[in-house]
Design an enzyme around this catalytic site. Sequence first.
Site, PDB file in Angstrom:
ATOM      1  N   CYS A 113       8.682  10.850  56.523  1.00 55.67           N
ATOM      2  CA  CYS A 113       9.895  10.915  55.701  1.00 55.67           C
ATOM      3  C   CYS A 113      10.991  11.536  56.551  1.00 55.67           C
ATOM      4  O   CYS A 113      10.723  12.071  57.625  1.00 55.67           O
ATOM      5  CB  CYS A 113       9.644  11.766  54.453  1.00 55.67           C
ATOM      6  SG  CYS A 113      10.980  11.618  53.236  1.00 55.67           S
ATOM      7  N   CYS A 123      16.073  11.907  51.913  1.00 52.47           N
ATOM      8  CA  CYS A 123      14.996  11.164  52.565  1.00 52.47           C
ATOM      9  C   CYS A 123      15.519   9.877  53.220  1.00 52.47           C
ATOM     10  O   CYS A 123      14.783   8.901  53.353  1.00 52.47           O
ATOM     11  CB  CYS A 123      13.918  10.824  51.545  1.00 52.47           C
ATOM     12  SG  CYS A 123      13.336  12.245  50.609  1.00 52.47           S
ATOM     13  N   LYS A 188       5.948   7.754  43.038  1.00 52.47           N
ATOM     14  CA  LYS A 188       6.385   9.137  43.247  1.00 52.47           C
ATOM     15  C   LYS A 188       7.630   9.393  42.401  1.00 52.47           C
ATOM     16  O   LYS A 188       8.652   8.729  42.555  1.00 52.47           O
ATOM     17  CB  LYS A 188       6.706   9.351  44.721  1.00 52.47           C
ATOM     18  CG  LYS A 188       7.315  10.708  45.010  1.00 52.47           C
ATOM     19  CD  LYS A 188       7.462  10.953  46.495  1.00 52.47           C
ATOM     20  CE  LYS A 188       8.189  12.249  46.765  1.00 52.47           C
ATOM     21  NZ  LYS A 188       8.284  12.551  48.192  1.00 52.47           N
ATOM     22  N   ARG A 198       9.431  22.341  49.108  1.00 50.50           N
ATOM     23  CA  ARG A 198      10.735  22.191  49.764  1.00 50.50           C
ATOM     24  C   ARG A 198      11.105  23.449  50.530  1.00 50.50           C
ATOM     25  O   ARG A 198      11.783  23.375  51.562  1.00 50.50           O
ATOM     26  CB  ARG A 198      11.802  21.816  48.739  1.00 50.50           C
ATOM     27  CG  ARG A 198      11.596  20.368  48.277  1.00 50.50           C
ATOM     28  CD  ARG A 198      12.676  19.899  47.348  1.00 50.50           C
ATOM     29  NE  ARG A 198      12.320  18.600  46.803  1.00 50.50           N
ATOM     30  CZ  ARG A 198      12.952  18.030  45.781  1.00 50.50           C
ATOM     31  NH1 ARG A 198      13.961  18.657  45.192  1.00 50.50           N
ATOM     32  NH2 ARG A 198      12.574  16.845  45.360  1.00 50.50           N
ATOM     33  N   LYS A 241       2.207  10.756  42.073  1.00 50.75           N
ATOM     34  CA  LYS A 241       2.695  12.080  42.443  1.00 50.75           C
ATOM     35  C   LYS A 241       3.886  12.441  41.581  1.00 50.75           C
ATOM     36  O   LYS A 241       4.799  11.627  41.468  1.00 50.75           O
ATOM     37  CB  LYS A 241       3.091  12.034  43.923  1.00 50.75           C
ATOM     38  CG  LYS A 241       3.676  13.301  44.443  1.00 50.75           C
ATOM     39  CD  LYS A 241       4.223  13.111  45.821  1.00 50.75           C
ATOM     40  CE  LYS A 241       5.004  14.357  46.156  1.00 50.75           C
ATOM     41  NZ  LYS A 241       5.754  14.258  47.370  1.00 50.75           N
TER      42      LYS A 241
HETATM   43  C1  PBG Z   1       8.972  14.552  51.327  1.00 46.63           C
HETATM   44  C2  PBG Z   1       7.890  15.029  50.468  1.00 46.63           C
HETATM   45  C3  PBG Z   1       7.969  15.857  49.336  1.00 46.63           C
HETATM   46  C4  PBG Z   1       6.659  16.115  48.963  1.00 46.63           C
HETATM   47  C5  PBG Z   1       5.823  15.422  49.829  1.00 46.63           C
HETATM   48  N1  PBG Z   1       6.604  14.748  50.743  1.00 46.63           N
HETATM   49  C6  PBG Z   1       9.133  16.495  48.683  1.00 46.63           C
HETATM   50  C7  PBG Z   1      10.143  15.679  48.017  1.00 46.63           C
HETATM   51  O1  PBG Z   1      10.032  14.468  47.876  1.00 46.63           O
HETATM   52  O2  PBG Z   1      11.145  16.284  47.668  1.00 46.63           O
HETATM   53  C8  PBG Z   1       6.248  17.026  47.837  1.00 46.63           C
HETATM   54  C9  PBG Z   1       4.916  17.639  47.992  1.00 46.63           C
HETATM   55  C10 PBG Z   1       4.652  18.834  47.159  1.00 46.63           C
HETATM   56  O3  PBG Z   1       5.462  19.293  46.332  1.00 46.63           O
HETATM   57  O4  PBG Z   1       3.548  19.366  47.331  1.00 46.63           O
HETATM   58  N2  PBG Z   1       9.702  13.495  50.875  1.00 46.63           N
END
Ligand code: PBG
Length: 316
Positions: A113, A123, A188, A198, A241
């Site tokens: 990402c 992202c 997601k 974050r 997710k």
């Molecule tokens: C990056 C990403 C995120 C998570 C995994 N990859 C954060 C987001 O999308 O803001 C979240 C993982 C977690 O909260 O454990 N894009």
Amino acid sequence: MKRLMRLRATQHLRDLCAETEFNRAQLIQPFFVVEGLKQEEPIPGLRGNVRHNIPSALKQIEKDLAAGVTHFLLFPVPAEKKESGFSHDATQQTISEIRRQFGNSLCLWIDTCLCSCTTHGHCAVLDENGIKLDETLDELAKSALAFAQAGADGISPSDMMDGRVARIRAALDENGFNLVPVMSYSTKFASNFYGPFRNAADSAPQFGDRRGYQLDVRNRSGAIAASVRCTEEGADLLMVKPGLTSLDLIRPIHEATELQVGAYQVSGEYGGLSVLAEQGLIKFEEALLETWHVFKRAGAQYIITYGARYAKQLGI
Ligand code: PBG
């Protein structure tokens, strides 16, 4: 009298009737490696997890392997943030050092990402009109290829840009990495439960939010369509997710795609357990195991969890 309680009276009877089976090999342990970090740093809310530099990550992996973890998901956090044109040297170094030290005793997935790399924390590559999709997909494909070249076992795109799986698959295939699987963060949601992550990944958006690309929790069809799309683009494994707030989608996605669907127990879910335990309000390990059984009952094939390293001591 029909007594449902009769079969719950003893451990032997409960074990006889248990329908979910657990396999430690289906847990994936995330970890964070921060470029140039002087020493490990705690991650508020994420019990048993810290921000690593390369030497401390290597030590942690050694311990985790001894604790029976076999799957790892690396979150690379670069020292320098940019608008575009990202460098992957530090991540490649992390991957190749892990590979050199541990060979094939682990399976190493890389979160792919841009949010930890960009100055704005989104992202994607942006301009004044918003997301520059083509540039973003190019960057993601370049990242995936760089990670595979350094020795990654699998690529895990988490950005939610349309077309990323296809672009990544093409980049891998064109360069001889046709056996490297893509585990897509396919369903997601835009969620409040990514907070502890974050901080750890230094990836909070500096303006706005991610609702323009991550899924809307109110929309079930869109949630399934996103996983169908990833399947059509060539994803090997799918995922929901956050996990606990997506339990209802796991079986429908599996039925729509015939691919295996995992659940990501995200930082805010795991952090909830950590904070309750800190307050003395729950028994952490037992509560953790309870959530894992629920993921299995809902049909999750694999689980990404910050607590994978506790599985063996929980008897799994
Ligand atoms: C990056 C990403 C995120 C998570 C995994 N990859 C954060 C987001 O999308 O803001 C979240 C993982 C977690 O909260 O454990 N894009």
